[in-house]
Write a protein that holds these residues in place. Structure first.
Motif, mmCIF file in Angstrom:
data_model
loop_
_atom_site.group_PDB
_atom_site.id
_atom_site.type_symbol
_atom_site.label_atom_id
_atom_site.label_comp_id
_atom_site.label_asym_id
_atom_site.label_seq_id
_atom_site.Cartn_x
_atom_site.Cartn_y
_atom_site.Cartn_z
ATOM 1 N N ALA A 136 5.880 52.444 58.835
ATOM 2 C CA ALA A 136 6.908 53.486 58.751
ATOM 3 C C ALA A 136 8.139 52.985 58.011
ATOM 4 C CB ALA A 136 7.296 53.958 60.157
ATOM 5 N N LEU A 137 8.525 51.729 58.252
ATOM 6 C CA LEU A 137 9.688 51.154 57.575
ATOM 7 C C LEU A 137 9.459 51.064 56.065
ATOM 8 C CD1 LEU A 137 11.186 48.196 59.656
ATOM 9 C CD2 LEU A 137 12.433 50.066 58.583
ATOM 10 N N VAL A 138 8.294 50.572 55.669
ATOM 11 C CA VAL A 138 7.988 50.443 54.245
ATOM 12 C C VAL A 138 7.929 51.826 53.586
ATOM 13 C CG1 VAL A 138 6.270 49.686 52.567
ATOM 14 C CG2 VAL A 138 6.801 48.240 54.525
ATOM 15 N N ASP A 139 7.343 52.810 54.278
ATOM 16 C CA ASP A 139 7.280 54.168 53.726
ATOM 17 C C ASP A 139 8.671 54.774 53.576
ATOM 18 O OD1 ASP A 139 4.559 54.090 53.529
ATOM 19 O OD2 ASP A 139 4.151 55.239 55.346
ATOM 20 N N SER A 140 9.560 54.502 54.534
ATOM 21 C CA SER A 140 10.921 55.040 54.442
ATOM 22 C C SER A 140 11.683 54.381 53.292
ATOM 23 C CB SER A 140 11.672 54.839 55.762
ATOM 24 O OG SER A 140 11.908 53.464 56.017
ATOM 25 N N VAL A 141 11.439 53.089 53.052
ATOM 26 C CA VAL A 141 12.047 52.396 51.910
ATOM 27 C C VAL A 141 11.495 52.970 50.611
ATOM 28 C CG1 VAL A 141 12.150 50.197 50.674
ATOM 29 C CG2 VAL A 141 12.572 50.264 53.132
ATOM 30 N N GLU A 173 15.292 58.462 46.713
ATOM 31 C CA GLU A 173 16.200 59.428 47.339
ATOM 32 C C GLU A 173 17.523 58.814 47.788
ATOM 33 O OE1 GLU A 173 13.863 60.864 50.582
ATOM 34 O OE2 GLU A 173 12.318 61.734 49.307
ATOM 35 N N ASN A 174 17.569 57.484 47.864
ATOM 36 C CA ASN A 174 18.723 56.734 48.357
ATOM 37 C C ASN A 174 19.019 57.009 49.832
ATOM 38 O OD1 ASN A 174 20.618 54.707 47.824
ATOM 39 N ND2 ASN A 174 22.286 56.193 47.722
ATOM 40 N N LEU A 199 21.737 52.374 48.935
ATOM 41 C CA LEU A 199 22.878 51.871 48.174
ATOM 42 C C LEU A 199 24.129 52.595 48.656
ATOM 43 C CD1 LEU A 199 21.508 51.738 44.501
ATOM 44 C CD2 LEU A 199 21.665 49.880 46.155
ATOM 45 N N ARG A 200 25.041 51.868 49.232
ATOM 46 C CA ARG A 200 26.241 52.488 49.787
ATOM 47 C C ARG A 200 27.248 52.817 48.682
ATOM 48 N NH1 ARG A 200 26.332 52.749 55.034
ATOM 49 N NH2 ARG A 200 24.966 51.424 56.270
ATOM 50 N N ASN A 229 23.507 57.577 44.043
ATOM 51 C CA ASN A 229 22.313 57.585 43.198
ATOM 52 C C ASN A 229 21.291 56.593 43.717
ATOM 53 O OD1 ASN A 229 23.069 59.535 41.300
ATOM 54 N ND2 ASN A 229 24.246 58.043 40.120
ATOM 55 N N ALA A 230 20.022 56.969 43.611
ATOM 56 C CA ALA A 230 18.945 56.100 44.069
ATOM 57 C C ALA A 230 18.747 54.923 43.122
ATOM 58 C CB ALA A 230 17.651 56.908 44.176
ATOM 59 N N VAL A 231 18.099 53.877 43.618
ATOM 60 C CA VAL A 231 17.834 52.675 42.823
ATOM 61 C C VAL A 231 17.077 53.027 41.545
ATOM 62 C CG1 VAL A 231 16.583 50.484 42.809
ATOM 63 C CG2 VAL A 231 17.833 51.180 44.856
#
Length: 333
Positions: free
Chosen positions: A130-135, A141-142, A302-303, A311-313
């Protein structure tokens, strides 16, 4: 005496009906504000997903579809970054610790034992995927968003309460648009009418649920275009989708004050379910979690202090990939 009690009961029902109408109106207003605020953010993410999924087909002036050259460098970058970020996050013992202030001298266990227990609980909830999928979502999506969901696991003759981590995307979450405010948070999803009717928490509203119309998912604003799905306007067979909003936060009255329920208690930090923007599926429930926060982990990858979402990475990588595609297409031509 009986007549007076009947009148009081009718008055209470009318008051409850009016309060429910105000609750629905407030949630609908919050939803519209969040939808508008997240429009640009969602469009950027959709553009990134199109490139990742190689959805680059264009239609010329004659209505003919053409598929230009696409060097899918962004997909490779997406997978590599997800692996690198995930590698660091799944080593829980390196960055998750029990706070010393919570243990104290009179604790039943030492700090070492408490950390061991925490690691065992994390492993049991199986959060790594779940953590990897959220990343993976956050790179486009940032926003890292995980829902801590309760469920019951069958173990022999018993059912044991367990928790699991469920990654959520921007297609499902609506956040307070104000930069420094957390007045509310909403999860929006599609649920089958049969599932709502079988849920014991919604039993009192069974008649209202039965009267709900089928929700047309082709008009669902949050539908991600890059999914490549074109759902039918009329779902096949007996499927009956209902739009359900799960609201966590504070309900405001027309004058900006906190609305009160029939018992006089303020509707602050409450959990409310709304179906098809029309009815409450149950009475409001006050948040009794230890942290007093909704059961979600929400954070920007990204804060930034300038915008709510930033903006997303992969956003800059998307533009670079488009330049590569154009250059290579010109070389071929």
């Amino acid at each position: 005496m009986a007549k007076k009690e009947k009148e009081e009961s009718a008055s209470l029902e009318l008051k409850e009906h009016e309060i429910k109408a105000k609750i629905i109106a407030c949630i609908n207003e919050f939803e519209a504000a969040s939808e508008q605020n997240q429009l640009e953010w969602r469009e950027k993410a959709n553009d990134i997903y199109r490139l990742i999924n190689a959805d680059v087909t264009v239609v010329d002036e004659n209505g003919k579809e053409e598929r230009p050259v696409h060097l899918n460098r962004i997909q490779i970058a997406h997978e590599r970054l997800a692996a690198e970020y995930g590698k660091g996050l799944v080593d829980f013992d390196k960055w998750i610790k029990v706070s010393k202030g919570k243990i104290g001298t009179s604790s039943l266990m030492t700090e070492f034992e408490a950390n061991r227990l925490l690691m065992c609980m994390l492993d049991f909830s199986e959060p790594k995927v779940a953590l990897v999928d959220s990343v993976r979502n956050a790179l486009a999506e940032n926003l890292i968003c995980l829902k801590i969901e309760k469920y019951y696991k069958k173990m022999g003759d018993r059912e044991i309460l367990q928790f699991r981590w469920v990654p959520k995307s921007i297609e499902e979450m609506l956040l307070d648009p104000e930069p420094n405010s957390e007045l509310y948070l909403m999860e929006v999803g599609i649920v089958e009418k049969s599932d709502l009717l079988s849920n014991p928490d919604f039993a009192d509203e069974a008649d209202d649920i039965k009267s709900l119309s089928r929700f047309d998912i082709t008009n669902r604003y949050r539908k991600r275009e890059s999914d490549g799905e074109t759902p039918s306007t009329t779902p096949a067979g007996r499927r009956f989708p209902i739009k359900v909003i799960q609201f966590w936060g504070t309900i405001l009255d027309d004058d900006g004050t906190i609305l009160k329920w029939t018992n006089g208690k303020e509707l602050k930090n409450v959990n409310i379910f709304v179906a098809n923007n029309q009815i409450l599926l149950c009475d409001p429930v006050w948040n009794k979690r230890f942290s007093s926060s909704p059961p979600y982990i929400v954070s920007k990858l990204l804060r930034t202090s300038r915008t709510k979402f930033g903006n997303a990475v992969l956003f800059n990588g998307m533009e670079l990939n488009q330049y590569y595609d154009t250059l290579f297409q010109n070389l071929i031509d």
